[in-house]
Scaffold this motif. Structure first.
Motif, mmCIF file in Angstrom:
data_model
loop_
_atom_site.group_PDB
_atom_site.id
_atom_site.type_symbol
_atom_site.label_atom_id
_atom_site.label_comp_id
_atom_site.label_asym_id
_atom_site.label_seq_id
_atom_site.Cartn_x
_atom_site.Cartn_y
_atom_site.Cartn_z
ATOM 1 N N LYS A 246 -76.113 114.782 3.551
ATOM 2 C CA LYS A 246 -75.695 113.801 2.464
ATOM 3 C C LYS A 246 -75.509 115.287 1.160
ATOM 4 O O LYS A 246 -76.711 115.042 0.424
ATOM 5 C CB LYS A 246 -76.414 112.314 2.382
ATOM 6 C CG LYS A 246 -76.832 111.824 2.972
ATOM 7 C CD LYS A 246 -77.353 110.283 3.103
ATOM 8 C CE LYS A 246 -78.176 109.396 3.619
ATOM 9 N NZ LYS A 246 -78.281 108.532 4.090
ATOM 10 N N THR A 248 -75.675 113.622 -1.735
ATOM 11 C CA THR A 248 -77.213 113.201 -3.041
ATOM 12 C C THR A 248 -77.888 114.126 -2.599
ATOM 13 O O THR A 248 -78.646 114.950 -3.548
ATOM 14 C CB THR A 248 -77.615 112.088 -2.805
ATOM 15 O OG1 THR A 248 -77.922 111.701 -1.513
ATOM 16 C CG2 THR A 248 -76.879 111.291 -3.543
ATOM 17 N N ASP A 249 -78.608 114.731 -1.359
ATOM 18 C CA ASP A 249 -79.473 115.674 -0.883
ATOM 19 C C ASP A 249 -78.990 117.074 -1.299
ATOM 20 O O ASP A 249 -80.037 117.613 -1.646
ATOM 21 C CB ASP A 249 -80.136 115.632 0.581
ATOM 22 C CG ASP A 249 -80.874 114.377 0.859
ATOM 23 O OD1 ASP A 249 -81.886 113.914 0.303
ATOM 24 O OD2 ASP A 249 -80.012 113.613 2.062
ATOM 25 N N ASN A 251 -77.624 117.580 -4.246
ATOM 26 C CA ASN A 251 -77.234 118.403 -5.459
ATOM 27 C C ASN A 251 -78.482 118.177 -5.209
ATOM 28 O O ASN A 251 -78.850 119.102 -6.450
ATOM 29 C CB ASN A 251 -77.234 116.844 -6.146
ATOM 30 C CG ASN A 251 -75.552 116.896 -5.922
ATOM 31 O OD1 ASN A 251 -74.492 118.024 -5.922
ATOM 32 N ND2 ASN A 251 -74.949 115.475 -5.489
#
Length: 260
Positions: A246, A248-249, A251
């Motif tokens: 993902k 988000t991970d 980043n």
């Protein structure tokens, strides 16, 4: 030589035949629906041997499916610092010495049809041999796997050589220091097991952050700190890939690793 469609139909027919409780299921006409059905049947299948013919057809089918998804070799990745890599993608398409599976305490893979967890994906694309190998390991052990420990198996049809299975902590309320220590233990256990087996590279998924509800940012911090400390303490040259799926991970790890 069989086509992928012929292989898929053969595998579905064989699995339906050996599991009479599903004998009323009709083969869908749509290829994607057939894929869903095949994966579901593989997911719910108990660990037991298969015929040589089934194995040959399944192995050819899975290798072609992975080839079509596209294989990424660690040799083609750029490190973010010496010995550490960050890669966003499907871990079942990664060619390195070992990938890490976020397993459950049974160590038999995910039995939920078409579930989105990494345990399901790894067992699906490795083939039915992986569940059987895990079952044999657990039979010899005689009890469920302890949180923070790890086991190693061949990777079968996956591009990597081995799968290292580890059981991360399940978070059911407030995050505790014990939870953090157990997650760190997962990373250490996997690294130690990899080096005991002479492996030169290992790819970690985001252990415990999915169905086990470990906070993603804290889990990533523990992962990076633990790996760095291990490499510094042991002077290990093992190459470590932090695999994320993902954005988000990705980043979170970029910030921790100081990569662009």
């Amino acid at each position: 030589m069989m086509t992928q469609s012929e292989r898929r139909r053969y595998l579905i027919a064989s699995l339906l035949k050996e599991q009479p409780q599903y004998s009323g299921i009709e083969l869908p006409e749509d290829g994607q629906e057939q894929n869903y059905l095949l994966r579901a049947l593989l997911n719910v299948r108990m660990p037991r041997p298969v015929s040589r013919e089934f194995s040959e057809v399944q192995d050819a089918y899975l290798k072609e499916e992975i080839r079509r998804k596209g294989i990424t070799d660690i040799a083609d990745l750029q490190p973010v610092e010496q010995g550490l890599f960050l890669w966003k993608g499907d871990i079942t398409t990664l060619r390195c010495d070992a990938i890490v599976n976020a397993a459950n305490r049974q160590m038999l893979g995910c039995f939920c049809p078409n579930h989105g967890c990494i345990d399901n994906a790894i067992h699906t694309f490795a083939g039915v041999q992986l569940r059987l190998a895990c079952a044999e390991l657990m039979k010899r052990q005689g009890h469920e796997e302890e949180t923070g420990r790890a086991k190693i198996t061949p990777a079968f049809q996956l591009p990597c050589k081995y799968v290292i299975h580890t059981v991360g902590p399940v978070i059911r309320g407030r995050l505790t220091e014990t939870d953090k220590n157990l997650l760190a233990s997962c990373y250490c256990s996997c690294l130690e097991l990899a080096e005991e087996n002479g492996l030169k590279s290992i790819a970690f998924c985001c252990i415990s952050t999915g169905e086990f509800h470990f906070p993603n940012d804290i889990a990533a911090e523990i992962a990076v700190q633990t790996v760095r400390k291990y490499k510094a303490r042991t002077h290990s040259g093992i190459e470590v890939i932090f695999n994320v799926y993902k954005e988000t991970d990705c980043n979170i790890y970029r910030e921790l690793l100081g990569s662009d």
